[in-house]
Scaffold this active site. Structure first.
Site, short mmCIF file in Angstrom:
data_model
loop_
_atom_site.label_atom_id
_atom_site.label_comp_id
_atom_site.label_asym_id
_atom_site.label_seq_id
_atom_site.Cartn_x
_atom_site.Cartn_y
_atom_site.Cartn_z
N ASP A 1 42.41 37.21 43.53
CA ASP A 1 41.76 38.52 43.56
C ASP A 1 42.63 39.38 44.48
O ASP A 1 42.59 39.24 45.70
CB ASP A 1 40.33 38.35 44.12
N LYS B 1 47.45 48.74 46.62
CA LYS B 1 46.90 48.70 45.26
C LYS B 1 46.67 50.10 44.69
O LYS B 1 46.80 50.32 43.49
CB LYS B 1 45.59 47.91 45.30
N GLU C 1 38.36 42.50 36.72
CA GLU C 1 37.52 42.01 37.82
C GLU C 1 36.07 41.75 37.38
O GLU C 1 35.52 40.68 37.66
CB GLU C 1 37.58 42.97 39.01
N ASP D 1 29.39 46.51 41.47
CA ASP D 1 30.33 46.09 42.50
C ASP D 1 30.35 47.13 43.63
O ASP D 1 30.94 48.20 43.48
CB ASP D 1 31.72 45.92 41.85
#
Ligand code: AMP
Length: 623
Positions: A25, A87, A186, A211
């Site tokens: 992850d 990211k 994800e 999330d």
């Protein structure tokens, strides 16, 4: 590799040999690595027992690179050389980051490259290199723990990541010397962690993945169909997370202390730290004692619920919107998966449960659930579970399209689209009274037919006689979960139909696919020019065709000999220009032809002729 990769990479030929695989992850703030050991998937800790690796990388003047908490500890003091949140920059071009750059504390280097680079003491570094350092650290951790070389990994990416962002993630993995079995969305990974793909009672189910992390909120609506996950919609708020809940408690504390807003950063920091502690403690108890220096008070779950209401509502509003985008009713959602540390808050669990009218899945640690799902998938792809049916989570490796007039390719489904997928596009006839149309199905990234791969050809017949451009032919591409492509063509006014099934089980090797993709990049400019030329040539043909058709029907009555000669001259010039293969000359000749024909168009528009001539031809000369 076949067109649709159904035999999974890494499938072991020796079924009993255990291949080391891991799930990663790669997060904005923290990253994790997990693996299946003795049948159980769990995250792996470093030598200090820490599972979470802060996604922070520090570059030192002597060339050393420090990754994780040690880098995070000096983030503030060595801002220019310590990179976090790489990211957010992955797969972004120079132009994209211009808008982001003001908000990022880095110095971006001037460079000719399209990839933005951050200026550090160790040279100019791209987000791909930063991510590669994080991946290298996790790889080393996994290999130390598992006691051998990793054969392959599954890396998770946000569902909304585009092609460039996914490619950049893969490039980072290549730099870290990792073999990527697959990138996994994800939310899909979280659903896999709960084994939702293994539920045999349903052919199809809808899953919502909620999330809520420290600084971001994502909601994804997935459809699981015979083992294939499809992302129906994503939504959320990139600036809403646990931190905002800390702030509302901090504000309450300051209010109780009689200070509405504190200007003292040191004090504010203290209050925020206490607020976060209180928030997290409220996940375990209904009343929490709050104390800062010699001040103290109590804070209850009820007070928190009231203050947090606007934030909770914001997330539920995003859920509603995502459902609407996915065209799904709330009660069609069969599972709700919770991801991210902030979903530990009871108020969130309760309200999300109420919203979807079912208790959300919370048994797996919400910080680790994505990595756990990735590990399960990696283990499967490594071929360690030969008896388990393979998950067909797949994408189309090359674009699928159709030949259009002039030898050009119109892409219908883009490369990397997840299957199953259905896409339709409308086409029309080129000639008056055209009664059949050949449908040529192609695969590849280039602009012209010769440079792509031909998959199938069939003919749609019985198109009723109409003027060019009036027929409406809908061509539908459908790729099912088994990777079979079915193409249907239908003339919509009459319903004439024809279809073909393309079995793409034979196919291209990985190297061939790579070459085709690289070729399309190398040749992109030349291809675009060739495309423009072809388009102008097609336009020229259309113009000539329309003129011929018009003149055939009424030149005798509407044109004098001189006028007819003027038009024929312009036509001849256009034919010559077309043969010259010069885009600009063709364009000019078309314009000249149209100007020359203006009077003719006007005349045709007059009186009764106008109705008789409705359609593409007249439109053409109307311009
Ligand atoms: P993540 O980005 O997924 O690691 O989430 C971190 C966020 O989760 C932070 O805002 C934490 O305060 C929050 N968090 C972690 N544990 C708890 C807890 N027990 N109760 C409430 N929030 C928590």
């Amino acid at each position: 590799m076949a067109l649709l990769q159904i035999s999974e990479p890494g499938m072991s030929t020796a079924p009993h040999e255990h291949r080391l695989a891991a799930g990663i992850d790669l997060g904005t703030t923290n990253s994790l690595v997990a693996a299946v050991r003795s049948g159980e998937a769990s995250t792996l800790a470093d030598e200090k027992g820490e599972h979470l690796l802060p996604s922070v990388v520090r570059y030192l003047p002597d060339g050393r690179v420090v990754v994780g908490s040690e880098a995070k500890a000096v983030e503030v003091t060595d801002l220019n050389n310590t990179i976090s949140s790489a990211k957010r920059l992955l797969g972004r071009g120079i132009d994209d980051i211009k808008t982001l750059a003001g908000r990022l504390p880095y110095e971006f280097a001037d460079s000719d490259s399209q990839v933005p680079k951050i200026h550090t003491v160790a040279g100019d570094i791209s987000a791909i290199e930063v991510s590669a350092e994080i991946l290298k650290t996790l790889k080393a951790r996994a290999e130390n723990t598992l006691g051998g070389d990793l054969k392959g990994v599954v890396i998770t990416v946000p569902a909304y990541f585009d092609d460039a962002q996914r490619q950049a993630t893969k490039d980072a993995a290549r730099l870290a010397d990792l073999t990527v079995y697959r990138l996994l969305n994800e939310p899909t990974a979280a659903a896999v962690a709960y084994g939702l793909d293994q539920d045999e009672d349903f052919d199809e189910k809808i899953i919502a993945v909620y999330d809520l992390g420290g600084g971001t909120f994502d909601i994804s609506i997935l459809r699981l169909n015979r083992g294939v996950f499809e992302v129906l919609a994503t939504g959320g708020d990139s600036a809403l997370g646990g931190d905002d809940f800390d702030h509302i408690i901090a504000e309450w504390i300051l209010q109780q202390q009689g200070e509405h807003a504190s200007n003292d950063p040191q004090k504010l920091r203290e209050v925020l730290v206490e607020a976060r502690r209180v928030k997290e403690a409220l996940s375990l108890s209904d009343t929490v004692n709050v104390s800062i220096n010699d001040w103290s008070d109590t804070f209850t779950a009820e007070q928190f619920a009231e203050l947090a209401e606007p934030l909770v509502k914001k997330t539920l509003f995003a859920c509603r919107r995502a459902l609407r985008d996915a065209d799904i009713d709330k009660d069609e959602v069969m599972d709700v998966v919770m991801v991210g540390g902030s979903t530990r808050m009871p108020i969130i669990r309760e309200r999300v449960g109420e919203f979807f009218a079912r208790p959300p899945l919370v048994d797996i640690d919400p910080d680790k659930v994505v990595a756990v799902g990735a590990a399960i998938q990696a283990d499967l792809l490594a071929g360690n579970k030969p008896d388990t049916e393979m998950l067909l989570l797949d994408v189309i490796p090359l674009s699928l399209g159709l030949e259009t007039y002039g030898g050009l390719v119109e892409k219908v489904i883009a490369r990397n689209t997840t299957i199953p997928i259905t896409r339709a596009q409308e086409f029309t006839t080129f000639k008056d009274s055209q009664n059949a149309m050949t449908i040529h199905v192609l695969q590849g990234e280039r602009e012209t037919v010769e440079e792509n791969r031909s998959l199938a050809k069939f003919t749609l017949r019985d198109i009723p006689p109409m003027v060019a451009g009036a027929a409406r032919i809908k061509v539908t591409f459908q790729v099912d979960a088994d990777g079979l492509l079915n193409v249907t063509a239908e003339e919509e006014t009459t319903g004439a139909k024809s279809s073909i099934e393309v079995k793409p089980s034979y196919g291209l090797s990985d190297t061939e696919i790579e070459t085709m993709i690289t070729d399309s990049m190398v040749n992109a400019k030349a291809d675009m020019e060739a495309r423009k030329l072809r388009e102008q040539q097609v336009e020229a043909d259309r113009t000539i065709e329309a003129l011929d058709s018009a003149m055939q029907s009424d030149a005798d009555t509407l044109l004098s000999d001189d006028e007819r000669n003027v038009l024929l001259k312009a036509r001849e010039a256009l034919v010559l220009a077309k043969e010259s293969a010069n885009t600009d000359s063709i364009k000019d000749a078309i314009k000249a032809m149209e100007t020359a024909a203006e009077f003719y168009v006007a005349r045709r528009m007059d009186g009764n002729i106008r109705t008789a001539m409705a359609g593409q031809n007249i439109d053409k000369f109307k311009e």
